[in-house]
Design a protein around this motif. Structure first.
Motif, PDB file in Angstrom:
ATOM      1  N   VAL A  27       0.853  -1.186   0.000  1.00  0.00           N
ATOM      2  CA  VAL A  27       0.000   0.000   0.000  1.00  0.00           C
ATOM      3  C   VAL A  27       0.886   1.231   0.000  1.00  0.00           C
ATOM      4  N   ASP A  28       0.555   2.232  -0.856  1.00  0.00           N
ATOM      5  CA  ASP A  28       1.375   3.442  -0.860  1.00  0.00           C
ATOM      6  C   ASP A  28       0.982   4.352   0.291  1.00  0.00           C
ATOM      7  N   ARG A  29       1.680   5.469   0.433  1.00  0.00           N
ATOM      8  CA  ARG A  29       1.438   6.349   1.580  1.00  0.00           C
ATOM      9  C   ARG A  29       0.037   6.927   1.581  1.00  0.00           C
ATOM     10  N   GLY A  30      -0.583   6.969   0.413  1.00  0.00           N
ATOM     11  CA  GLY A  30      -1.948   7.474   0.327  1.00  0.00           C
ATOM     12  C   GLY A  30      -2.989   6.432   0.664  1.00  0.00           C
ATOM     13  N   GLY A  31      -2.551   5.213   0.964  1.00  0.00           N
ATOM     14  CA  GLY A  31      -3.485   4.161   1.331  1.00  0.00           C
ATOM     15  C   GLY A  31      -4.029   3.389   0.159  1.00  0.00           C
ATOM     16  N   VAL A  32      -3.446   3.557  -1.009  1.00  0.00           N
ATOM     17  CA  VAL A  32      -3.916   2.866  -2.200  1.00  0.00           C
ATOM     18  C   VAL A  32      -3.110   1.572  -2.389  1.00  0.00           C
ATOM     19  N   ILE A  33      -3.802   0.506  -2.722  1.00  0.00           N
ATOM     20  CA  ILE A  33      -3.149  -0.792  -2.940  1.00  0.00           C
ATOM     21  C   ILE A  33      -2.412  -0.753  -4.277  1.00  0.00           C
ATOM     22  N   THR A  34      -1.125  -1.038  -4.242  1.00  0.00           N
ATOM     23  CA  THR A  34      -0.316  -1.049  -5.475  1.00  0.00           C
ATOM     24  C   THR A  34       0.072  -2.458  -5.882  1.00  0.00           C
ATOM     25  N   HIS A  35      -0.046  -3.405  -4.978  1.00  0.00           N
ATOM     26  CA  HIS A  35       0.271  -4.792  -5.319  1.00  0.00           C
ATOM     27  C   HIS A  35      -0.453  -5.711  -4.338  1.00  0.00           C
ATOM     28  N   VAL A  36      -0.915  -6.852  -4.847  1.00  0.00           N
ATOM     29  CA  VAL A  36      -1.509  -7.886  -4.004  1.00  0.00           C
ATOM     30  C   VAL A  36      -1.180  -9.229  -4.635  1.00  0.00           C
ATOM     31  N   SER A  37      -0.867 -10.189  -3.809  1.00  0.00           N
ATOM     32  CA  SER A  37      -0.463 -11.507  -4.318  1.00  0.00           C
ATOM     33  C   SER A  37      -1.671 -12.281  -4.834  1.00  0.00           C
ATOM     34  N   PRO A  38      -1.430 -13.263  -5.729  1.00  0.00           N
ATOM     35  CA  PRO A  38      -2.537 -14.047  -6.306  1.00  0.00           C
ATOM     36  C   PRO A  38      -3.384 -14.778  -5.276  1.00  0.00           C
ATOM     37  N   SER A  39      -2.854 -14.996  -4.078  1.00  0.00           N
ATOM     38  CA  SER A  39      -3.619 -15.712  -3.053  1.00  0.00           C
ATOM     39  C   SER A  39      -4.855 -14.947  -2.603  1.00  0.00           C
ATOM     40  N   CYS A  40      -5.000 -13.691  -3.076  1.00  0.00           N
ATOM     41  CA  CYS A  40      -6.212 -12.948  -2.740  1.00  0.00           C
ATOM     42  C   CYS A  40      -7.440 -13.609  -3.348  1.00  0.00           C
ATOM     43  N   ARG A  41      -7.213 -14.530  -4.312  1.00  0.00           N
ATOM     44  CA  ARG A  41      -8.342 -15.256  -4.907  1.00  0.00           C
ATOM     45  C   ARG A  41      -9.077 -16.094  -3.864  1.00  0.00           C
ATOM     46  N   LEU A  42      -8.364 -16.478  -2.779  1.00  0.00           N
ATOM     47  CA  LEU A  42      -9.020 -17.207  -1.694  1.00  0.00           C
ATOM     48  C   LEU A  42     -10.100 -16.372  -1.026  1.00  0.00           C
ATOM     49  N   TYR A  43      -9.987 -15.056  -1.173  1.00  0.00           N
ATOM     50  CA  TYR A  43     -10.970 -14.136  -0.590  1.00  0.00           C
ATOM     51  C   TYR A  43     -12.010 -13.710  -1.622  1.00  0.00           C
ATOM     52  N   GLY A  44     -11.922 -14.305  -2.828  1.00  0.00           N
ATOM     53  CA  GLY A  44     -12.905 -14.023  -3.865  1.00  0.00           C
ATOM     54  C   GLY A  44     -12.506 -12.934  -4.838  1.00  0.00           C
ATOM     55  N   TYR A  45     -11.305 -12.388  -4.689  1.00  0.00           N
ATOM     56  CA  TYR A  45     -10.848 -11.303  -5.557  1.00  0.00           C
ATOM     57  C   TYR A  45      -9.776 -11.803  -6.530  1.00  0.00           C
ATOM     58  N   ALA A  46      -9.716 -11.170  -7.706  1.00  0.00           N
ATOM     59  CA  ALA A  46      -8.542 -11.275  -8.567  1.00  0.00           C
ATOM     60  C   ALA A  46      -7.658 -10.080  -8.222  1.00  0.00           C
ATOM     61  N   PRO A  47      -6.343 -10.191  -8.364  1.00  0.00           N
ATOM     62  CA  PRO A  47      -5.463  -9.072  -8.009  1.00  0.00           C
ATOM     63  C   PRO A  47      -5.890  -7.763  -8.660  1.00  0.00           C
ATOM     64  N   GLU A  48      -6.295  -7.820  -9.946  1.00  0.00           N
ATOM     65  CA  GLU A  48      -6.652  -6.584 -10.641  1.00  0.00           C
ATOM     66  C   GLU A  48      -7.941  -5.950 -10.122  1.00  0.00           C
ATOM     67  N   ASP A  49      -8.726  -6.751  -9.334  1.00  0.00           N
ATOM     68  CA  ASP A  49      -9.965  -6.190  -8.773  1.00  0.00           C
ATOM     69  C   ASP A  49      -9.689  -5.155  -7.689  1.00  0.00           C
ATOM     70  N   ILE A  50      -8.569  -5.333  -6.966  1.00  0.00           N
ATOM     71  CA  ILE A  50      -8.347  -4.460  -5.816  1.00  0.00           C
ATOM     72  C   ILE A  50      -7.101  -3.583  -5.935  1.00  0.00           C
ATOM     73  N   VAL A  51      -6.220  -3.859  -6.891  1.00  0.00           N
ATOM     74  CA  VAL A  51      -5.090  -2.950  -7.102  1.00  0.00           C
ATOM     75  C   VAL A  51      -5.649  -1.611  -7.570  1.00  0.00           C
ATOM     76  N   GLY A  52      -5.213  -0.539  -6.920  1.00  0.00           N
ATOM     77  CA  GLY A  52      -5.690   0.797  -7.253  1.00  0.00           C
ATOM     78  C   GLY A  52      -6.838   1.259  -6.384  1.00  0.00           C
ATOM     79  N   THR A  53      -7.319   0.393  -5.478  1.00  0.00           N
ATOM     80  CA  THR A  53      -8.416   0.781  -4.600  1.00  0.00           C
ATOM     81  C   THR A  53      -7.876   1.213  -3.233  1.00  0.00           C
ATOM     82  N   ASP A  54      -8.716   1.921  -2.493  1.00  0.00           N
ATOM     83  CA  ASP A  54      -8.359   2.361  -1.141  1.00  0.00           C
ATOM     84  C   ASP A  54      -8.393   1.142  -0.212  1.00  0.00           C
ATOM     85  N   ALA A  55      -7.282   0.844   0.431  1.00  0.00           N
ATOM     86  CA  ALA A  55      -7.203  -0.336   1.300  1.00  0.00           C
ATOM     87  C   ALA A  55      -8.213  -0.278   2.430  1.00  0.00           C
TER      88      ALA A  55
END
Length: 371
Positions: A27-55
């Protein structure tokens, strides 16, 4: 060679990121997600679904302030509470799970914090188990702190390791007794008997009722009270005895009442008997023994109808039936009583039924007087 080592390390990190069940987030200093590992699929997300969103949007509203404070503490290098590293995370389907994170600061070229990285792990089951344990402990603590009975735990050396707050009824504070040997509080005349009972409890040979585990305990002002217990052995996972847990109840008044009854029973000027529901003798006082011509020991367990004239047995049964039904509380009659020598004597007999606290029949009490 150094480049190969660097490439190998990067491949290893990439492999771990892609195959671990933990989720790696940057997460960058502004609180935006810049990277997430593929294991986020266990939570129902694809990495591209949450990269760029407010954590923060992925955390429970009630936990967001705590997450922000945690970030600030990490930047400042302050010590944090482990519980602050647990928060609720929203799954893609809208459900919430508990995750544990270990955020660390990533410094930029200027040495200033430019991002955060954390590894999130699903701790929902662990959290549920901990909550269940806390609730169970709270319930047991509430019971121990509010019940009138006294709970004492002793170790293998018979030293008190825990005593419930109800000990204040005896004038002590719990901390006054922790560390003392339990027998220091017992009446000298009871110690040997209790010690023997304790040995039987450890070996599993104790089948005595609670009344047999009654002994006198000293109160803070030096008086003696009778406490009746239900001791249970505490064992290690290997089955080795570690101590005893005992729930004790003050039976001083009950024993005093029992003594009054015993005195009245044994010294009554008329024959008194306690008769079980199956019509066998439980107790016979001295006058009753003299009337029947047998000792109490010889009478206990024998059917009372053996000592009633055959023509009067039906009257006896009819009276007992009316007592059991609640139609009457006392059954009075005149009947012939058979003595051990075979002779008969006319007696006036009064029989009543003693009931348990729940109203169920317990036993009969009879009074007989020669006519």
């Amino acid at each position: 060679m150094d480049q190969r080592a660097t490439d190998d390390a990067q491949q290893m990190l990439r492999f771990l990121a892609e195959h671990t069940s933990d989720v790696i987030v940057r997460v960058d200093r502004g609180g935006v997600i810049t990277h997430v590992s593929p294991s986020c699929r266990l939570y129902g997300y694809a990495p591209e679904d949450i990269v760029g969103t407010d954590a923060l949007a992925l955390f429970h509203p009630d936990d967001r302030d705590r997450v922000v404070r945690l970030r600030g503490a990490v930047i400042a290098g302050e010590k944090t509470d482990p519980l602050d590293h647990e928060y609720r995370f929203r799954l893609a389907n809208g459900d919430w799970i508990w995750v544990e994170g270990n955020p660390s600061v990533i410094l930029g070229p200027d040495g200033q914090p430019e991002a955060f990285a954390t590894i999130m792990r699903d701790v929902t089951r662990r959290r549920a188990a901990q909550d269940a344990l806390r609730e169970s402990e709270a319930r047991h603590r509430l019971i121990a702190e509010t019940m009138h009975d006294l709970i004492i735990q002793t170790d293998s050396d018979w030293r008190i390791s825990y005593v419930s707050p109800s000990v204040r009824a005896l004038g002590f504070e719990p901390e006054d007794l922790v560390g003392l040997r339990a027998d220091e509080l017992m009446h000298p005349e009871d110690r040997q008997r209790v010690q023997a009972a304790r040995g039987r409890i450890y070996t599993g040979d104790d089948d005595q009722p609670p009344s047999e585990h009654a002994s006198r305990f000293r109160t803070a002002d030096g008086k003696w009270v009778w406490l009746e217990g239900t001791p249970q052995v505490l064992r290690s996972p290997e089955g080795k005895p570690m101590g005893v847990l005992n729930v004790l109840r003050d039976v001083t008044e009950r024993r005093a009442q029992a003594q009054v009854f015993e005195a009245a029973f044994n010294n009554a000027p008329v024959a008194m008997t306690l008769i079980a529901l199956d019509n066998t003798f439980l107790r016979v006082n001295p006058v009753g023994s003299a009337m029947l011509g047998l000792s109490e020991a010889e009478l206990i367990g024998r059917n009372a109808n053996e000592f009633v004239h055959p023509l009067d047995v039906g009257l006896n049964r009819a009276g007992n039936a009316r007592l059991l039904s609640g139609e009457i509380t006392v059954h009075d009659s005149q009947r012939r009583c058979r003595r051990a020598d075979g002779s008969y004597a006319w007696v006036h007999l009064s029989v009543s039924l003693v009931r348990n606290a729940d109203g169920s029949p317990k036993h009969y009490v009879s009074h007989a007087q020669d006519l």
